[in-house]
Design a protein around this motif. Structure first.
Motif: not given
Ligand SMILES: Cc1cc2nc3c(=O)[nH]c(=O)nc-3n(C[C@H](O)[C@H](O)[C@H](O)COP(=O)(O)OP(=O)(O)OC[C@H]3O[C@@H](n4cnc5c(N)ncnc54)[C@H](O)[C@@H]3O)c2cc1C
Length: 377
Positions: A1-27
């Motif tokens: 039942m995981g949730k999905k985040a779509v991040v627009v922008g793959g620079s430092i903030a975007g890639v950092s969010c990808a790390h942090a949100l996946s660590a929180a259990g989000w796709e």
């Protein structure tokens, strides 16, 4: 039942969010308009990472602070242990130190190296889509989901991506922020109380990386004028440095009066999209990493069903901090450029006392060593 985040922008903030949100259990799905990652050339940004950012990155990489040579962050960066403000009197050919902070304890990295490190260590639940140009989004009537349109640049095809959360990491000119704040447009030199305008921060810089192994550079037509201008605009030392730099580029810098919110429904701003800032306090990359880490922790704490509380907490933790830091960076920029200030005379390096220089030190940036509550446990 995981949730999905779509991040627009793959620079430092975007890639950092990808790390942090996946660590929180989000796709996580990241959309980045560039066709591929940077390939090796370090041209561009030299970044200063503060100790908290290093600690956060270590947690994403799964290494400890003291792992020494086996620590990939340690290997990709250099110690930046002293912070120094230097003044030069060209006529008298003299330089002197205005302030010096011996216990600075930052790490210096090329943007490319930091980006590659963060990108290369993303977990499998992150999908990174290069060459995807985000064009628009709409929220479901019950605000339960968000649908994005993106153009696949190689084929021209338009694809739709649906998620539970849209993370705007699309930089200082963010088109997502613009949707909510249509007035937040670039205005040259205009300041209007109460409305946060994106502001050209009064100068632009020529930037580039000087390769000391090359004895002669090959001037191209595009950079010829830039180099000629250098002679008439800059100090001889800087003009010489710029003439020796093979691939300089113009990097216009913006900042903005602080916004009064960082999210609308299930759309949240991070990084430069949330708080464009000038570089004088070495904050923008550190703020981006911290935004991501705090957002991840808030989503983890409130669970995927209570997005509103998570985003409220993210906003309440980050907004007061970034607002003060953006304004402080603007002030330090004005001090360093000898521009007028509302509460004191323009800074004059030749006459400045120790107290006058105090404000220039990084350690006096508001919230300098502050660790947000969300990251303490
Ligand atoms: C040329 C340059 C030099 C810099 N130098 C320094 C420095 O020396 N020190 C420092 O601390 N910071 C520096 N910065 C700032 C620092 O790189 C950023 O603060 C940091 O990378 C975090 O920013 P960000 O990820 O929020 O935004 P950005 O780095 O601006 O990234 C935004 C990303 O969004 C993507 N994007 C935008 N619109 C779309 C769209 N419609 N669809 C898909 N993707 C989109 C862009 O391609 C980009 O990759 C520099 C930035 C730039 C651009």
């Amino acid at each position: 039942m995981g949730k999905k985040a779509v991040v627009v922008g793959g620079s430092i903030a975007g890639v950092s969010c990808a790390h942090a949100l996946s660590a929180a259990g989000w796709e996580v799905v990241v959309l980045e308009k560039s066709s591929s990652g940077p390939t090796g050339s370090p041209t561009g940004a030299g970044l200063g990472l503060d100790p908290l950012s290093c600690k956060i990155i270590h947690s994403w990489l799964g290494v400890g602070d003291g792992d020494g040579d086996s620590d990939p962050l340690f290997r990709a960066t250099m110690p930046l242990s002293i912070e120094q403000n230097q003044a030069t009197d060209v006529e008298k050919k003299m330089s002197w130190t205005l302030t010096r902070d011996e216990e600075f304890n930052f790490r210096a990295a090329h943007w490319v190296d930091l980006h590659a490190l963060l990108l290369g260590s993303l977990p499998p639940q992150v999908t990174f889509l290069w060459g995807h140009y985000f064009t628009s989004f709409h929220l479901a009537d019950d605000q339960g989901s968000v649908t994005l349109d993106a153009k696949v640049l190689q084929t021209g095809e338009i694809v739709q991506i649906v998620g539970d959360l849209l993370v705007a990491a699309d930089g200082c000119l963010s088109s997502i922020r613009q949707t909510f704040l249509p007035l937040h447009k670039l205005r040259f030199g205009q300041v209007r109380i109460g409305l946060p305008y994106l502001r050209y921060a009064a100068y632009c810089a020529w930037r580039g990386v000087l390769n000391f192994t090359e004895i002669e550079d090959s001037e191209t037509i595009q950079v010829k004028k830039m180099k000629e201008d250098a002679e008439s605009i800059w100090l001889p030392e800087l003009a010489h440095l710029m003439k020796s730099t093979p691939e300089p580029f113009v990097n216009v810098i913006y900042d903005s009066d602080p916004l009064d919110r960082l999210f609308w429904d299930n759309v949240v701003l991070v990084g430069d999209a949330a708080h464009p800032t000038t570089p004088h306090c070495v904050r923008s990359t550190n703020m981006s990493i911290l935004d991501a880490a705090v957002l991840g922790k808030c989503l983890e704490k409130w669970g995927s069903e209570d997005l509103k509380s998570a985003l409220n907490e993210y906003q309440s933790l980050r907004l007061p901090v970034v607002a003060k830091q953006v304004l402080h960076a603007r002030r330090v920029g004005r001090i360093k450029q000898g521009l007028s200030l509302p509460d004191c005379k323009p800074f004059d390096a030749k006459k400045a006392s120790v107290e006058d220089c105090f404000e220039l030190q990084q350690k006096n940036v508001p919230f300098f060593s502050h660790i947000p509550d969300a990251l303490l446990n």
